[in-house]
Design an enzyme around this catalytic site. Structure first.
Site, PDB file in Angstrom:
ATOM      1  N   ARG A  73       0.862  -1.190   0.000  1.00  0.00           N
ATOM      2  CA  ARG A  73       0.000   0.000   0.000  1.00  0.00           C
ATOM      3  C   ARG A  73       0.895   1.236   0.000  1.00  0.00           C
ATOM      4  O   ARG A  73       2.000   1.210   0.531  1.00  0.00           O
ATOM      5  CB  ARG A  73      -0.911  -0.011   1.232  1.00  0.00           C
ATOM      6  CG  ARG A  73      -1.937  -1.122   1.174  1.00  0.00           C
ATOM      7  CD  ARG A  73      -3.033  -0.920   2.222  1.00  0.00           C
ATOM      8  NE  ARG A  73      -4.185  -1.742   1.905  1.00  0.00           N
ATOM      9  CZ  ARG A  73      -4.586  -2.777   2.647  1.00  0.00           C
ATOM     10  NH1 ARG A  73      -3.938  -3.125   3.725  1.00  0.00           N
ATOM     11  NH2 ARG A  73      -5.657  -3.465   2.286  1.00  0.00           N
ATOM     12  N   LEU A  74       0.395   2.281  -0.600  1.00  0.00           N
ATOM     13  CA  LEU A  74       1.163   3.518  -0.694  1.00  0.00           C
ATOM     14  C   LEU A  74       0.191   4.670  -0.489  1.00  0.00           C
ATOM     15  O   LEU A  74      -0.902   4.673  -1.072  1.00  0.00           O
ATOM     16  CB  LEU A  74       1.804   3.595  -2.095  1.00  0.00           C
ATOM     17  CG  LEU A  74       2.729   4.759  -2.393  1.00  0.00           C
ATOM     18  CD1 LEU A  74       3.966   4.739  -1.483  1.00  0.00           C
ATOM     19  CD2 LEU A  74       3.202   4.698  -3.853  1.00  0.00           C
ATOM     20  N   GLU A 104     -10.410  -0.434  -4.793  1.00  0.00           N
ATOM     21  CA  GLU A 104     -10.832   0.939  -5.062  1.00  0.00           C
ATOM     22  C   GLU A 104      -9.659   1.930  -5.047  1.00  0.00           C
ATOM     23  O   GLU A 104      -9.517   2.752  -5.952  1.00  0.00           O
ATOM     24  CB  GLU A 104     -11.877   1.306  -3.999  1.00  0.00           C
ATOM     25  CG  GLU A 104     -12.592   2.575  -4.220  1.00  0.00           C
ATOM     26  CD  GLU A 104     -12.451   3.484  -3.010  1.00  0.00           C
ATOM     27  OE1 GLU A 104     -11.885   3.053  -1.992  1.00  0.00           O
ATOM     28  OE2 GLU A 104     -12.888   4.640  -3.121  1.00  0.00           O
ATOM     29  N   ILE A 127     -11.702  -8.829  -1.701  1.00  0.00           N
ATOM     30  CA  ILE A 127     -12.652  -9.756  -1.077  1.00  0.00           C
ATOM     31  C   ILE A 127     -13.907  -9.007  -0.642  1.00  0.00           C
ATOM     32  O   ILE A 127     -14.955  -9.600  -0.473  1.00  0.00           O
ATOM     33  CB  ILE A 127     -12.042 -10.516   0.130  1.00  0.00           C
ATOM     34  CG1 ILE A 127     -11.652  -9.562   1.256  1.00  0.00           C
ATOM     35  CG2 ILE A 127     -10.878 -11.379  -0.303  1.00  0.00           C
ATOM     36  CD1 ILE A 127     -11.405 -10.281   2.574  1.00  0.00           C
ATOM     37  N   ASP A 128     -13.803  -7.678  -0.460  1.00  0.00           N
ATOM     38  CA  ASP A 128     -14.943  -6.908   0.058  1.00  0.00           C
ATOM     39  C   ASP A 128     -16.077  -6.738  -0.962  1.00  0.00           C
ATOM     40  O   ASP A 128     -17.190  -6.394  -0.587  1.00  0.00           O
ATOM     41  CB  ASP A 128     -14.482  -5.506   0.485  1.00  0.00           C
ATOM     42  CG  ASP A 128     -13.614  -5.540   1.731  1.00  0.00           C
ATOM     43  OD1 ASP A 128     -13.418  -6.628   2.286  1.00  0.00           O
ATOM     44  OD2 ASP A 128     -13.125  -4.475   2.134  1.00  0.00           O
ATOM     45  N   MET A 170     -14.552  -9.825   7.575  1.00  0.00           N
ATOM     46  CA  MET A 170     -14.018  -8.583   7.027  1.00  0.00           C
ATOM     47  C   MET A 170     -15.100  -7.780   6.316  1.00  0.00           C
ATOM     48  O   MET A 170     -16.167  -8.307   5.992  1.00  0.00           O
ATOM     49  CB  MET A 170     -12.852  -8.876   6.097  1.00  0.00           C
ATOM     50  CG  MET A 170     -11.556  -9.115   6.857  1.00  0.00           C
ATOM     51  SD  MET A 170     -10.152  -9.284   5.756  1.00  0.00           S
ATOM     52  CE  MET A 170      -8.794  -9.182   6.924  1.00  0.00           C
ATOM     53  N   ARG A 172     -14.628  -3.548   5.498  1.00  0.00           N
ATOM     54  CA  ARG A 172     -14.229  -2.263   6.087  1.00  0.00           C
ATOM     55  C   ARG A 172     -15.374  -1.253   6.037  1.00  0.00           C
ATOM     56  O   ARG A 172     -15.738  -0.665   7.036  1.00  0.00           O
ATOM     57  CB  ARG A 172     -13.055  -1.729   5.274  1.00  0.00           C
ATOM     58  CG  ARG A 172     -12.207  -0.721   5.968  1.00  0.00           C
ATOM     59  CD  ARG A 172     -11.370   0.023   4.956  1.00  0.00           C
ATOM     60  NE  ARG A 172     -10.382  -0.785   4.273  1.00  0.00           N
ATOM     61  CZ  ARG A 172      -9.137  -0.978   4.707  1.00  0.00           C
ATOM     62  NH1 ARG A 172      -8.756  -0.434   5.823  1.00  0.00           N
ATOM     63  NH2 ARG A 172      -8.289  -1.697   4.010  1.00  0.00           N
ATOM     64  N   GLU A 223     -16.723  -6.295  10.250  1.00  0.00           N
ATOM     65  CA  GLU A 223     -15.777  -5.561  11.107  1.00  0.00           C
ATOM     66  C   GLU A 223     -16.032  -4.049  11.138  1.00  0.00           C
ATOM     67  O   GLU A 223     -15.708  -3.382  12.115  1.00  0.00           O
ATOM     68  CB  GLU A 223     -14.348  -5.813  10.632  1.00  0.00           C
ATOM     69  CG  GLU A 223     -14.090  -5.288   9.225  1.00  0.00           C
ATOM     70  CD  GLU A 223     -12.719  -5.595   8.675  1.00  0.00           C
ATOM     71  OE1 GLU A 223     -11.841  -6.077   9.410  1.00  0.00           O
ATOM     72  OE2 GLU A 223     -12.517  -5.348   7.464  1.00  0.00           O
TER      73      GLU A 223
HETATM   74  O1  F6P Z   1      -9.929  -4.354   1.654  1.00  0.00           O
HETATM   75  C1  F6P Z   1      -9.769  -5.694   1.888  1.00  0.00           C
HETATM   76  C2  F6P Z   1      -9.536  -5.967   3.358  1.00  0.00           C
HETATM   77  O2  F6P Z   1      -9.376  -7.334   3.488  1.00  0.00           O
HETATM   78  C3  F6P Z   1     -10.634  -5.448   4.276  1.00  0.00           C
HETATM   79  O3  F6P Z   1     -11.739  -6.298   4.336  1.00  0.00           O
HETATM   80  C4  F6P Z   1      -9.898  -5.352   5.578  1.00  0.00           C
HETATM   81  O4  F6P Z   1     -10.477  -4.403   6.427  1.00  0.00           O
HETATM   82  C5  F6P Z   1      -8.543  -4.910   5.163  1.00  0.00           C
HETATM   83  O5  F6P Z   1      -8.362  -5.345   3.843  1.00  0.00           O
HETATM   84  C6  F6P Z   1      -7.452  -5.449   6.047  1.00  0.00           C
HETATM   85  O6  F6P Z   1      -6.257  -4.897   5.643  1.00  0.00           O
HETATM   86  P1  F6P Z   1      -4.835  -5.329   6.207  1.00  0.00           P
HETATM   87  O7  F6P Z   1      -4.437  -6.586   5.510  1.00  0.00           O
HETATM   88  O8  F6P Z   1      -3.958  -4.203   5.884  1.00  0.00           O
HETATM   89  O9  F6P Z   1      -4.999  -5.581   7.677  1.00  0.00           O
END
Ligand code: F6P
Length: 343
Positions: A73-74, A104, A127-128, A170, A172, A223
């Site tokens: 991620r950036l 996104e 996955i969301d 999951m 978000r 979550e």
């Molecule tokens: O966006 C996909 C996702 O799996 C979300 O469902 C979750 O909140 C987030 O990524 C978790 O991110 P990380 O792997 O940085 O904890």
């Protein structure tokens, strides 16, 4: 022609199937070469790349979860500050078009690059399942299958112990995984971010079950779920270094509250990254492969600022702008269908 690809954001099952399909289609149909950048945008900025060949190694990654390229991620500000570096790295490597595979945030970055003169095709993953332009993102089906399997297992132990078991999945900003896994797993209540909940309603639904002779309950919680204002104390999470919301364990908080209010025996299971790991389902392999084939063809044809998308039965090319204008949330009528089965 020379194509480039990268995977960015949280990983998800099916990324390797897309990479495989891009490399094989580029090579088989056009004799194009493909270079893969490591760890998403970061690897592109740091020029960390490797050539991807249409060989046995690529062929066998179809089944593999995660991403052979790595992901990362950036922060959008750092990304935007790197435009000239990105352009010169692509040029130095002789890249004609980039295929960016991500959710996104990644697709927003892809659109911004395309707007700034870099030929880019997007492939929606998460996955969301919250990318607006497409009916489904790959990875979602696998996550729902994992969560459903977990709920199936929780039923038998909950029943044996006369317990209420909460499963936090999951999601978000959206409740697609909770909605589908809750429905497929026969959860007795489902809580999603789109509809703020009142814990009193959850308690009522559980009490009704117990009064009718059932001695256990399963509650599926996304979550990112939040209580209705004034109904329960819950400290919202902060933002992380990438501007993403962090979470404070809503499943556990709901569990504690139900226990206090009803006296039932309650336990919480947080599924976390188990939902993102492992081999993709057949559905996700097929969807990811179809996306990869279409993305390679679109990139070869010289299209840009487009995103592959599932519309009904077909893979279409849509504007990247349509993929990133807003998140695809669960419509209220879909939640009402789930509500019909609560208790
Ligand atoms: O966006 C996909 C996702 O799996 C979300 O469902 C979750 O909140 C987030 O990524 C978790 O991110 P990380 O792997 O940085 O904890």
């Amino acid at each position: 022609m020379r194509l480039a690809t990268l995977t960015s954001g949280g990983d998800c099952p099916g990324l390797n199937a897309v990479i495989r399909a891009i490399v094989r289609t580029a090579s088989n149909e056009f004799g194009d070469t493909v270079v893969g950048y490591e760890d998403g945008w970061v690897g592109l900025m740091e020029d960390r790349r490797r050539d991807l060949y249409d060989d046995a190694t690529i062929d066998r990654i179809l089944l593999r979860g995660g991403t052979i390229l790595g992901t990362g991620r950036l922060h959008p500000d750092k990304f935007k500050a790197g435009l000239e570096t990105i352009k010169s790295n692509l040029e130095d490597s002789g890249v004609d078009a980039l295929i960016a595979i991500g959710g996104e945030g990644t697709l927003k970055g892809a659109k911004w690059l395309a707007d700034n003169g870099v030929p880019v095709i997007g492939v929606p993953k998460t996955i969301d399942n919250d990318v607006n332009a497409t009916d489904y993102t790959f990875g979602f089906d696998t996550a729902v299958s994992v969560a459903t399997d977990a709920i199936d297992r929780l039923h038998t132990t909950a029943e044996s112990h006369n317990r209420i078991l909460i499963v936090e999945v999951m999601g978000r900003h959206v409740g697609w995984i909770a909605l589908h896994a809750g429905m497929a797993g026969g959860a007795h209540y489902t809580v999603i971010p789109e509809v703020p909940f009142d814990v009193a309603d959850i308690c009522k639904a559980m009490e009704r079950r117990f009064q009718m002779g059932e001695k256990y309950g399963i509650i599926c919680v996304a979550e990112g779920a939040l209580p209705k204002e004034g109904t329960m104390n819950f400290g919202e999470g902060e933002e992380d270094e990438f501007g993403h919301k962090t979470f404070n364990g809503i499943g556990q908080v709901i569990g504690d509250e139900i226990k206090t209010r009803t006296g039932y025996d309650v336990r919480t299971t947080v599924l976390g990254h188990i939902q993102r790991g492992g081999t993709p389902t057949a559905y996700d392999r097929v969807l990811a492969t179809r996306y990869g084939v279409s993305a390679a063809r679109a990139a070869h044809e010289g299209l840009s600022n487009k995103c592959v998308a599932l519309r009904g039965e077909d893979i279409k090319l849509v504007d990247l702008a349509d993929a990133v204008d807003e998140l695809k949330t669960v419509p209220i009528h879909r939640y009402e269908n789930a509500q019909a089965l609560f208790g």
